[in-house]
Write an enzyme that holds these catalytic residues in place. Structure first.
Site, PDB file in Angstrom:
ATOM      1  N   CYS A 166       0.810  -1.227   0.000  1.00  0.00           N
ATOM      2  CA  CYS A 166       0.000   0.000   0.000  1.00  0.00           C
ATOM      3  C   CYS A 166       0.840   1.271   0.000  1.00  0.00           C
ATOM      4  O   CYS A 166       0.332   2.358  -0.269  1.00  0.00           O
ATOM      5  CB  CYS A 166      -0.966   0.006   1.178  1.00  0.00           C
ATOM      6  SG  CYS A 166      -2.078  -1.384   1.142  1.00  0.00           S
TER       7      CYS A 166
ATOM      8  N   HIS B  48      -3.523   7.173   2.574  1.00  0.00           N
ATOM      9  CA  HIS B  48      -3.937   5.846   2.104  1.00  0.00           C
ATOM     10  C   HIS B  48      -5.303   5.530   2.716  1.00  0.00           C
ATOM     11  O   HIS B  48      -5.515   5.706   3.916  1.00  0.00           O
ATOM     12  CB  HIS B  48      -2.884   4.815   2.523  1.00  0.00           C
ATOM     13  CG  HIS B  48      -3.305   3.400   2.289  1.00  0.00           C
ATOM     14  ND1 HIS B  48      -3.943   3.011   1.135  1.00  0.00           N
ATOM     15  CD2 HIS B  48      -3.187   2.282   3.051  1.00  0.00           C
ATOM     16  CE1 HIS B  48      -4.192   1.716   1.200  1.00  0.00           C
ATOM     17  NE2 HIS B  48      -3.744   1.250   2.358  1.00  0.00           N
TER      18      HIS B  48
ATOM     19  N   ASN C 172     -10.369  -0.101   0.139  1.00  0.00           N
ATOM     20  CA  ASN C 172      -8.901  -0.065   0.170  1.00  0.00           C
ATOM     21  C   ASN C 172      -8.366  -0.655  -1.132  1.00  0.00           C
ATOM     22  O   ASN C 172      -8.428  -1.866  -1.342  1.00  0.00           O
ATOM     23  CB  ASN C 172      -8.399  -0.861   1.381  1.00  0.00           C
ATOM     24  CG  ASN C 172      -6.872  -0.864   1.472  1.00  0.00           C
ATOM     25  OD1 ASN C 172      -6.173  -0.475   0.541  1.00  0.00           O
ATOM     26  ND2 ASN C 172      -6.363  -1.326   2.608  1.00  0.00           N
TER      27      ASN C 172
END
Ligand code: ACO
Length: 341
Positions: free
Chosen positions: A121, A264, A294
């Site tokens: 990520c 994020h 996500n």
């Protein structure tokens, strides 16, 4: 830790952003029919209401291509002028060839070097830092950085603790050389880090060279994301604040100088916690997790593209991007938004 706050010329500038989300929307109501969960639990614990999932015939390169084409259109850039294409992804089309070479070919980026990077990520921020290094060292003048994921392919759809979180999408940015840039313009710097001792907190246990997919005893779930949610939550809330604070200090700036935090999008509670600790008010925080979920390395550029589309970013605005992920990895970047006029 890597700190890149040099004042070398040319400066790297962030001049465009675009995204692509697959059409199919998976709602919490549908997830209720798949695993033992509720819309209420997912919304309250994660902030997610729905997410996009790639069609059966779409792979990561297809989503990346959608974002790349939109970026070339919006910045009026010719693919042939790109020197480098970096794709941050944990879900490449194949182990090799790199997904970036497939996208470069489809795009017509015939002069571009192309490679994938995997920092999970944090991958997009890592990719941005690498693009900046290439531009500011004079090795490239136009670099496209894409974060693209089809996490739906590596999610265990029987595991309620992870399948409600992850989703598919792609976001792309253009980084260009600027020979005239003033100090304080362009890409300001990065703070990147990694701590491999946390490797087991978030991983796909099999399918790599340590435990190949064909090894004895490998179960389908071993080829999917496995996560110690609470521990990752604890790591995330701490590192987002620490990394952003270290970077701001290094750059001689404070959160008052930041116009927009683009974090994020892993969990709305993690984002809220980080923003509060950094004393950045909610109106300066980009949050689109409710309808995007996500998307790992795609999450920051997808969120930025949405903020730009909605007119929430003005030319010259200082963006603070912060990501974290499996590895464990993390990365923060300070960048001015300087779109092509
Ligand atoms: N629906 C209903 N109940 C659930 C669900 C679900 N989807 N998932 C878990 N639960 C249950 C658990 O089983 C547990 O039940 P128990 O108390 O009977 O054991 C209860 O809910 C609470 O579980 P927790 O794990 O403590 O829930 P928490 O509030 O921590 O939320 C979550 C879980 C959302 C996963 C959170 O820990 C989190 O967001 N962690 C960080 C995840 C993250 O950021 N990952 C991405 C990193 S980026 C990358 O590299 C890919």
């Amino acid at each position: 830790m890597l700190a890149l706050t040099g004042r070398t010329r040319p400066r790297a500038r962030l001049t465009g952003v675009a995204s692509y989300l697959p059409e199919r929307v998976l709602t919490n109501a549908e997830l209720e029919t798949m695993v033992d969960t509720t819309d209420k639990w997912i919304r309250e614990r994660t902030g997610i209401s729905e997410r996009h999932i790639a069609a059966d015939d779409q792979a990561t390169s297809d989503l990346a291509l959608g974002a790349a084409q939109a970026l070339l259109r919006s910045t009026r850039t010719s693919a042939a002028d790109l020197d480098l294409l970096i794709i941050a992804t944990t879900t490449p089309d194949h182990i090799f060839p790199p997904t970036a070479t497939l996208v470069a070919d489809q795009l017509g980026a015939t002069s571009a070097a192309a490679l994938d990077i995997n920092a999970v990520c944090s991958g997009f921020v890592y990719g941005l830092a690498h693009a900046t290094g290439m531009v500011e060292s004079g090795l490239a003048r136009k670099v496209m950085v894409i974060g693209a994921e089809t996490l739906s392919r590596i999610v265990d759809w029987n595991d309620r603790s992870t399948c409600v979180l992850f989703a598919d999408g792609a976001g792309a940015v253009l980084i260009e050389a600027d020979d005239e840039g003033d100090p304080g313009s362009g890409v300001i710097g990065f703070e990147l880090g990694a701590d491999g001792s946390g490797k087991d907190l978030l991983c796909i246990p099999a399918g790599g060279s340590r435990r190949p997919a064909r090894s004895e005893g490998v179960e389908p779930a071993d080829l999917c994301i496995q996560m110690a949610g609470r521990e990752v939550f604890r790591f995330a809330t701490g590192i987002m604040v620490e990394s952003a604070t270290r970077l701001l200090q290094e750059a001689g700036l404070t959160t008052d100088d930041v116009d927009l935090l683009v974090p994020h999008q892993a969990n709305s509670r993690i984002i809220q916690h980080a923003a509060e600790k950094l004393e950045i008010p909610p109106e300066k925080v980009v949050t689109n997790i409710d309808h995007v979920g996500n998307t790992s390395s795609a999450s920051i550029p997808v969120a930025l593209a949405e903020a730009v589309e909605q007119g929430n970013v003005a030319p010259g605005d200082l963006l603070l991007m912060v990501g974290f992920g499996a590895g464990l990895t993390w990365g923060a970047g300070l960048v001015r938004w300087e779109p092509r006029t």
